[in-house]
Design a protein around this motif. Sequence first.
Motif, PDB file in Angstrom:
ATOM      1  N   ASP A  20      -0.062  20.003  -1.987  1.00  0.00           N
ATOM      2  CA  ASP A  20      -0.705  18.700  -2.054  1.00  0.00           C
ATOM      3  C   ASP A  20      -1.568  18.404  -0.847  1.00  0.00           C
ATOM      4  N   ARG A  21      -1.249  19.026   0.270  1.00  0.00           N
ATOM      5  CA  ARG A  21      -2.026  18.768   1.474  1.00  0.00           C
ATOM      6  C   ARG A  21      -3.260  19.629   1.550  1.00  0.00           C
ATOM      7  N   ALA A  68       0.845  -1.197   0.000  1.00  0.00           N
ATOM      8  CA  ALA A  68       0.000   0.000   0.000  1.00  0.00           C
ATOM      9  C   ALA A  68       0.876   1.240   0.000  1.00  0.00           C
ATOM     10  N   ARG A  69       0.462   2.195  -0.798  1.00  0.00           N
ATOM     11  CA  ARG A  69       1.206   3.450  -0.861  1.00  0.00           C
ATOM     12  C   ARG A  69       0.902   4.263   0.378  1.00  0.00           C
ATOM     13  N   PRO A  70       1.931   4.720   1.084  1.00  0.00           N
ATOM     14  CA  PRO A  70       1.660   5.494   2.298  1.00  0.00           C
ATOM     15  C   PRO A  70       0.906   6.769   1.989  1.00  0.00           C
ATOM     16  N   VAL A  71      -0.066   7.026   2.820  1.00  0.00           N
ATOM     17  CA  VAL A  71      -0.873   8.227   2.655  1.00  0.00           C
ATOM     18  C   VAL A  71      -0.294   9.322   3.537  1.00  0.00           C
ATOM     19  N   PRO A  72       0.082  10.454   2.953  1.00  0.00           N
ATOM     20  CA  PRO A  72       0.667  11.510   3.779  1.00  0.00           C
ATOM     21  C   PRO A  72      -0.325  12.021   4.809  1.00  0.00           C
ATOM     22  N   ARG A  73       0.157  12.198   6.030  1.00  0.00           N
ATOM     23  CA  ARG A  73      -0.700  12.684   7.099  1.00  0.00           C
ATOM     24  C   ARG A  73      -0.859  14.190   6.993  1.00  0.00           C
ATOM     25  N   ARG A  74      -2.050  14.632   7.300  1.00  0.00           N
ATOM     26  CA  ARG A  74      -2.280  16.075   7.364  1.00  0.00           C
ATOM     27  C   ARG A  74      -1.788  16.564   8.709  1.00  0.00           C
ATOM     28  N   HIS A  75      -0.996  17.565   8.698  1.00  0.00           N
ATOM     29  CA  HIS A  75      -0.489  18.144   9.932  1.00  0.00           C
ATOM     30  C   HIS A  75      -1.312  19.397  10.227  1.00  0.00           C
ATOM     31  N   ARG A  76      -2.232  19.257  11.143  1.00  0.00           N
ATOM     32  CA  ARG A  76      -3.131  20.371  11.444  1.00  0.00           C
ATOM     33  C   ARG A  76      -2.366  21.578  11.957  1.00  0.00           C
ATOM     34  N   GLY A  77      -1.330  21.323  12.743  1.00  0.00           N
ATOM     35  CA  GLY A  77      -0.552  22.452  13.238  1.00  0.00           C
ATOM     36  C   GLY A  77       0.101  23.227  12.111  1.00  0.00           C
ATOM     37  N   THR A  78       0.597  22.506  11.090  1.00  0.00           N
ATOM     38  CA  THR A  78       1.199  23.168   9.932  1.00  0.00           C
ATOM     39  C   THR A  78       0.147  23.968   9.170  1.00  0.00           C
ATOM     40  N   ASP A  79      -1.034  23.377   9.016  1.00  0.00           N
ATOM     41  CA  ASP A  79      -2.107  24.087   8.311  1.00  0.00           C
ATOM     42  C   ASP A  79      -2.471  25.381   9.035  1.00  0.00           C
ATOM     43  N   VAL A  80      -2.604  25.294  10.357  1.00  0.00           N
ATOM     44  CA  VAL A  80      -2.950  26.492  11.134  1.00  0.00           C
ATOM     45  C   VAL A  80      -1.865  27.549  10.992  1.00  0.00           C
ATOM     46  N   ALA A  81      -0.605  27.127  11.044  1.00  0.00           N
ATOM     47  CA  ALA A  81       0.499  28.077  10.915  1.00  0.00           C
ATOM     48  C   ALA A  81       0.500  28.739   9.539  1.00  0.00           C
ATOM     49  N   LEU A  82       0.228  27.957   8.486  1.00  0.00           N
ATOM     50  CA  LEU A  82       0.201  28.525   7.142  1.00  0.00           C
ATOM     51  C   LEU A  82      -0.958  29.500   6.969  1.00  0.00           C
ATOM     52  N   VAL A  83      -2.116  29.138   7.505  1.00  0.00           N
ATOM     53  CA  VAL A  83      -3.274  30.034   7.414  1.00  0.00           C
ATOM     54  C   VAL A  83      -2.974  31.353   8.127  1.00  0.00           C
TER      55      VAL A  83
END
Length: 225
Positions: free
Chosen positions: A223-224, A14-29
């Motif tokens: 991609d995320r 199975a191809r690994p599915v990249p995890r969403r990093h909520r902390g990274t998303d919040v920081a980018l927003v």
Amino acid sequence: MPTTPDAPATTAPARPVPRRHRGTDVALVASFAAFVAACALVPPIPTASGVPITLQTFGVLLAGLVLGPWRGFLAVTLYLVVGLAGVPVFAEMTGGLGVLGKPSVGYLLAFPLGAALAGVLGGLALRLPARRPPAGPGAPVARRLVVRSTPAVRFVALVGAGLAASFLTIHPAGVAGLMWRLVVDLPAAVAIDVVYWPGDVVKNVLAAIVTLAVLRAFPDLRDRA
């Protein structure tokens, strides 16, 4: 006759599915919300209508192109919420609910939608096929018409995505706001809005250049989204 048990079927790992990093998303927003605020605070160019020319649109569309539709929308919405709460992050260092009574109200309120649409259209531009399929006489018409995705093609497509997002959301809402707050008819409001078109073209060209540079340095950033 004895039968041998079936060999277990082999499956591809199975191809690994990249995890969403909520902390990274919040920081980018949060970072892009601050970036839009910084763009708004660059000394504006005054106009006769009272709606100055600023770099806000550059920051708004860049947020959508780089972060994608949802995070771009959230970043610009956060910027608006902070400004409407009274923090002076709008053009000419203004803030608070009083900005809703200004001629720029339509442009301002349409910014989140502009970022979201830029994110959607920018994603389509970045997903253009990387290779041209065989285009011999027997190839299907659809395959012969596929455009090869070169850096120049992606750049033009991103500029078009930003312009389309701006002219489908921000400018129509801006015209409506001008009609409402300045009490002018549609032709007069459009004539005012035309003043901002050349600057929007320049800002979208810059946004496309920056988007390609950022995604080249951080290819998995979008991609995320």
